[in-house]
Design an enzyme around this catalytic site. Structure first.
Site: not given
Ligand code: NDP
Ligand code: 2IT
Length: 443
Positions: A89, A110, A113, A125, A164-165, A208, A239, A375
């Site tokens: 996952k 992961q 976590k 992943k 997603g990520d 998240t 997100n 999830s």
């Molecule tokens: P999104 O794609 O929805 O948003 C990512 C955000 O981070 C955007 O604002 C993006 O800006 C910015 N960003 C991405 N890459 C960079 C970079 N190299 N430098 C600066 N800013 C950056 O992703 P999420 O919100 O889903 O994910 C954000 C973080 O949370 C990640 O580390 C992800 O692994 C982690 N995460 C996500 C989960 C989830 O359920 N979605 C669960 C647990 C952790 P821009 O638009 O300019 O790229």
């Molecule tokens: O980093 C993370 O935990 C995620 N992007 C969510 C993974 C998931 O399977 O919901």
């Protein structure tokens, strides 16, 4: 050389030029030293050597045709790290910086976590070096279809369940799911983060960010502090950042900043989240568009976000976004808590600055586990062909985050690392996986 350093050395040798993976492995393994001393059976069973080697790595070509009729090729991957406690996952990341070192670090994190959530899910992943940002919906659809044309044979509701990520949200999950269903003729819970009309779980979109704030609230409460009345700086505007902002606001805190990879906004009166949701979720625009609607706010095109004075910092963008200097700036400005919404957003030097200055520090693998936990709740609902209400699901999420906080704190205390949630989360996550691997024999 000791067992741990020996394994770390071999990881670096066998996975050259993958610094993010080395960083994640070093942090986790070094914190497990006291456990390995107490449990010599883990070394004897080669648990660490097996943990750092993914069970399976799938690399594949993703060809697709762009709107100009030109053929494009990306590299797709899925790294199935560990299935000792459940089906693989973990999310999919679509971003131009994706390569095996990033996906391995994320897959490795992961494992622990997912174990911390208390739910039966293994660690994986995946992703691709594809940038959805500059693409039309039709291009994103064709890319997703091509991606799943290969990946479908390696995943399944009881085998591996991606989500997603970065760069993968509701739109991408929809296209991936549609193609999976067409190829396999199976309507099954093979992906999470699905739309609410076709098997998705309520609260998954918010999970998240909400979970992060539930965790930080619990951690702060233990030290007689609260989010209510606090000034909060959040990085990112995707997100995780959006729903962390929403929950901080529900609890009476004030979020003054959000960012993207170009720059950050500062609104000292507090971010108006409806504007951000419209920019990011509807228009797919940039964070600087915020100041068009709110001229009283400021936009800065640099990475100075951590210099803003705040009580709580929630990095929710990407790995290694807070370095030692940023950490010192936060400490200097009186920040009392840091909660990692992103995966590994603080460099090891930054973490040392927080810990040596008694900043409450919530590591990502514990604090952002609410996404994958929800999830797993989506998987349960799919298996039951049933769905829980928003309130039921949110209550389960909150309880899971509180349990993770307590389990990590207790593990830290038990091993003599009072208040060190980095060590506590690693140990608590590791033990369940290690015991399961031991029980399963050498496989
Ligand atoms: P999104 O794609 O929805 O948003 C990512 C955000 O981070 C955007 O604002 C993006 O800006 C910015 N960003 C991405 N890459 C960079 C970079 N190299 N430098 C600066 N800013 C950056 O992703 P999420 O919100 O889903 O994910 C954000 C973080 O949370 C990640 O580390 C992800 O692994 C982690 N995460 C996500 C989960 C989830 O359920 N979605 C669960 C647990 C952790 P821009 O638009 O300019 O790229
Ligand atoms: O980093 C993370 O935990 C995620 N992007 C969510 C993974 C998931 O399977 O919901």
């Amino acid at each position: 050389m000791g067992y741990v350093q020996d394994v770390i050395g071999k990881v670096k040798e066998k996975n050259p030029n993958e610094p993010e993976f080395h960083q994640a492995v070093t942090e986790v393994l070094e914190s497990l030293e006291p456990v390995l001393e107490r449990h010599p059976e883990y070394e004897k069973a080669g648990i660490l050597e097996r943990l750092v080697e993914p069970e399976r790595q799938i690399l594949f070509r993703v060809p697709w045709v762009d709107d100009q009729g030109k053929i494009q090729v990306n590299r797709g991957m899925r790294i199935q790290f560990n299935s000792a406690i459940g089906p693989y996952k973990g999310g999919l990341r679509f971003h131009p910086t994706v390569y095996s070192g990033i996906i391995k670090f994320l897959g490795f994190e992961q494992i622990f976590k997912n174990s911390l959530t208390g739910l039966p899910i293994g660690g994986a992943k995946g992703g691709a070096d594809f940038d959805p940002k500059s693409k039309s919906d039709a291009e994103v659809m064709r890319f997703c279809q091509s991606f799943i044309n290969e990946l479908y044979r390696h995943i399944g509701a009881d085998v591996d369940v991606p989500a997603g990520d970065i760069g993968v949200g509701g739109r991408e999950i929809g296209y991936l799911y549609g193609q999976y269903k067409k190829i396999t003729q199976a309507f099954e819970g093979v992906l999470t983060g699905k739309g609410l009309d076709w098997g998705g779980s309520l609260v998954r979109t918010e999970a998240t960010g909400y979970g992060l704030v539930y965790f930080v609230e619990e951690m702060a409460k233990d030290k007689d502090k609260t989010i209510e009345g606090s000034t909060v700086v959040i990085s990112g505007s995707g997100n995780v950042a959006i729903y962390a902002t929403e929950k901080v606001q529900h609890l009476g805190g004030k979020v003054v900043s959000l960012s993207d990879s170009n720059g950050y906004i500062y609104d000292k009166e507090g971010i108006k989240l409806d504007t951000v949701k419209h920019i990011k979720e509807v228009a797919r625009g940039r964070i600087k568009d915020y100041v068009k609607d709110h001229p009283e706010a400021q936009y800065f095109e640099d990475r100075g976000i951590w210099k803003i004075k705040c009580d709580i910092a929630l990095p929710c963008a990407t790995q290694n976004e807070i370095d030692e200097e940023d950490a010192r700036a936060l400490v200097g400005n009186g920040c009392f808590a840091v909660g990692e919404g992103a995966n590994m957003p603080s460099t090891p030097a930054a973490v040392r600055v927080f810990q040596s200055n008694k900043v409450l520090f919530a590591p990502g693998k514990a604090a952002n586990a609410g996404g994958v936990a929800t999830s797993a709740l989506e998987m349960s609902q799919n298996s039951m062909r049933y769905s829980w209400t928003f309130e039921e699901t949110d209550a389960k999420l909150k309880q899971i985050m509180i349990n993770i906080y307590r389990n990590a704190s207790e593990a830290a205390r038990e091993y003599g690392y009072e208040d060190n949630l980095v060590v506590g989360a690693n140990i608590a996550g590791f033990l369940k996986v290690a015991r399961s691997m031991l029980a399963h024999g050498v496989v």
